[in-house]
Design a protein around this motif. Structure first.
Motif, PDB file in Angstrom:
ATOM      1  N   LYS A   1      45.388  11.499  54.279  1.00 25.69           N
ATOM      2  CA  LYS A   1      46.202  12.623  53.852  1.00 25.69           C
ATOM      3  C   LYS A   1      45.729  13.191  52.522  1.00 25.69           C
ATOM      4  CE  LYS A   1      50.308  11.195  56.296  1.00 25.69           C
ATOM      5  NZ  LYS A   1      51.725  10.901  56.257  1.00 25.69           N
ATOM      6  N   LEU A   2      45.018  12.402  51.731  1.00 27.28           N
ATOM      7  CA  LEU A   2      44.531  12.854  50.429  1.00 27.28           C
ATOM      8  C   LEU A   2      43.118  13.432  50.498  1.00 27.28           C
ATOM      9  CD1 LEU A   2      45.768   9.914  48.187  1.00 27.28           C
ATOM     10  CD2 LEU A   2      46.824  12.146  48.507  1.00 27.28           C
ATOM     11  N   LYS A   3      42.562  13.582  51.675  1.00 26.93           N
ATOM     12  CA  LYS A   3      41.180  14.037  51.868  1.00 26.93           C
ATOM     13  C   LYS A   3      40.917  15.403  51.241  1.00 26.93           C
ATOM     14  CE  LYS A   3      37.675  12.430  54.296  1.00 26.93           C
ATOM     15  NZ  LYS A   3      36.667  11.693  53.667  1.00 26.93           N
ATOM     16  N   TRP A   4      41.933  16.224  51.063  1.00 28.05           N
ATOM     17  CA  TRP A   4      41.780  17.562  50.500  1.00 28.05           C
ATOM     18  C   TRP A   4      41.765  17.545  48.976  1.00 28.05           C
ATOM     19  CZ3 TRP A   4      45.667  19.250  47.297  1.00 28.05           C
ATOM     20  CH2 TRP A   4      46.848  18.521  47.344  1.00 28.05           C
ATOM     21  N   LEU A   5      42.210  16.446  48.364  1.00 24.82           N
ATOM     22  CA  LEU A   5      42.402  16.371  46.923  1.00 24.82           C
ATOM     23  C   LEU A   5      41.117  16.007  46.191  1.00 24.82           C
ATOM     24  CD1 LEU A   5      44.674  16.622  44.840  1.00 24.82           C
ATOM     25  CD2 LEU A   5      45.129  14.204  45.161  1.00 24.82           C
TER      26      LEU A   5
ATOM     27  N   LEU B   1      39.762  22.946  42.024  1.00 29.12           N
ATOM     28  CA  LEU B   1      38.595  22.396  42.710  1.00 29.12           C
ATOM     29  C   LEU B   1      38.939  21.597  43.963  1.00 29.12           C
ATOM     30  CD1 LEU B   1      36.469  21.341  39.619  1.00 29.12           C
ATOM     31  CD2 LEU B   1      36.337  23.457  40.938  1.00 29.12           C
ATOM     32  N   SER B   2      40.216  21.351  44.202  1.00 26.23           N
ATOM     33  CA  SER B   2      40.633  20.705  45.449  1.00 26.23           C
ATOM     34  C   SER B   2      40.620  21.732  46.570  1.00 26.23           C
ATOM     35  CB  SER B   2      42.035  20.110  45.301  1.00 26.23           C
ATOM     36  OG  SER B   2      42.034  19.048  44.379  1.00 26.23           O
ATOM     37  N   ASP B   3      40.622  21.263  47.775  1.00 28.09           N
ATOM     38  CA  ASP B   3      40.616  22.166  48.935  1.00 28.09           C
ATOM     39  C   ASP B   3      42.038  22.643  49.229  1.00 28.09           C
ATOM     40  OD1 ASP B   3      37.890  21.941  49.257  1.00 28.09           O
ATOM     41  OD2 ASP B   3      38.055  20.190  50.554  1.00 28.09           O
ATOM     42  N   THR B   4      42.525  23.541  48.386  1.00 35.00           N
ATOM     43  CA  THR B   4      43.872  24.086  48.530  1.00 35.00           C
ATOM     44  C   THR B   4      43.790  25.534  49.005  1.00 35.00           C
ATOM     45  OG1 THR B   4      43.917  24.881  46.248  1.00 35.00           O
ATOM     46  CG2 THR B   4      44.726  22.649  46.632  1.00 35.00           C
ATOM     47  N   PRO B   5      44.876  26.057  49.553  1.00 29.49           N
ATOM     48  CA  PRO B   5      44.880  27.475  49.935  1.00 29.49           C
ATOM     49  C   PRO B   5      44.641  28.398  48.732  1.00 29.49           C
ATOM     50  CG  PRO B   5      46.716  26.339  50.967  1.00 29.49           C
ATOM     51  CD  PRO B   5      46.076  25.365  50.021  1.00 29.49           C
TER      52      PRO B   5
END
Length: 135
Positions: free
Chosen positions: A3-7, A70-74
């Motif tokens: 679940k943290l893969k985007w962070l 820098l995280s994969d956020t919208p």
């Protein structure tokens, strides 16, 4: 951990990066917690106390801004410097974010009362033995 893969710090799944990221996020949360729940160095009331707390919030957001941008956020996918996921563009974007936070921090500090500024300058000069000035 999936679940943290985007962070930021958890995307690659590399253990040492995840440990550094956990420490990084913990330091940011500690800054926020201790800043908001401990008394200011200079006794402050009313507006000065509110501005002090706002400064702490700005510092927290400044410290955590790499995670946000820098995280994969919208949000990243919509911002000009960050949506391309190019290292140089991201670096330029983070430099711009830093300049914005420095300006925001200085602006908020400038709204303190003259009494607070005088007491703060006296405190800093007594602490470090040099004259400092809040504009």
């Amino acid at each position: 951990m999936k679940k943290l893969k985007w962070l930021f710090g958890f995307r690659s799944g590399t253990p040492w990066k995840m440990i550094v990221a956990v420490l990084y996020y913990f330091v940011g949360i500690a800054i926020l917690f201790f800043g908001l729940f401990s008394p200011p160095l200079i006794p402050a009331e009313g507006r000065d106390l509110l501005l002090y707390r706002l400064t702490i919030l700005i510092l927290f957001l400044w410290v955590e801004s790499p995670a946000l941008f820098l995280s994969d956020t919208p949000l990243r996918k919509k911002l000009p410097f960050f949506k391309q996921e190019n290292g140089m563009m991201s670096l330029a974007g983070m430099m711009l974010v830093c300049v914005i936070f420095v300006y925001l921090f200085a602006t908020v500090e400038n709204f303190h009362s003259e009494d607070y500024k005088t007491r703060f300058n006296s405190y800093m000069s007594g602490l470090y033995g040099v004259e400092t000035q809040i504009p």
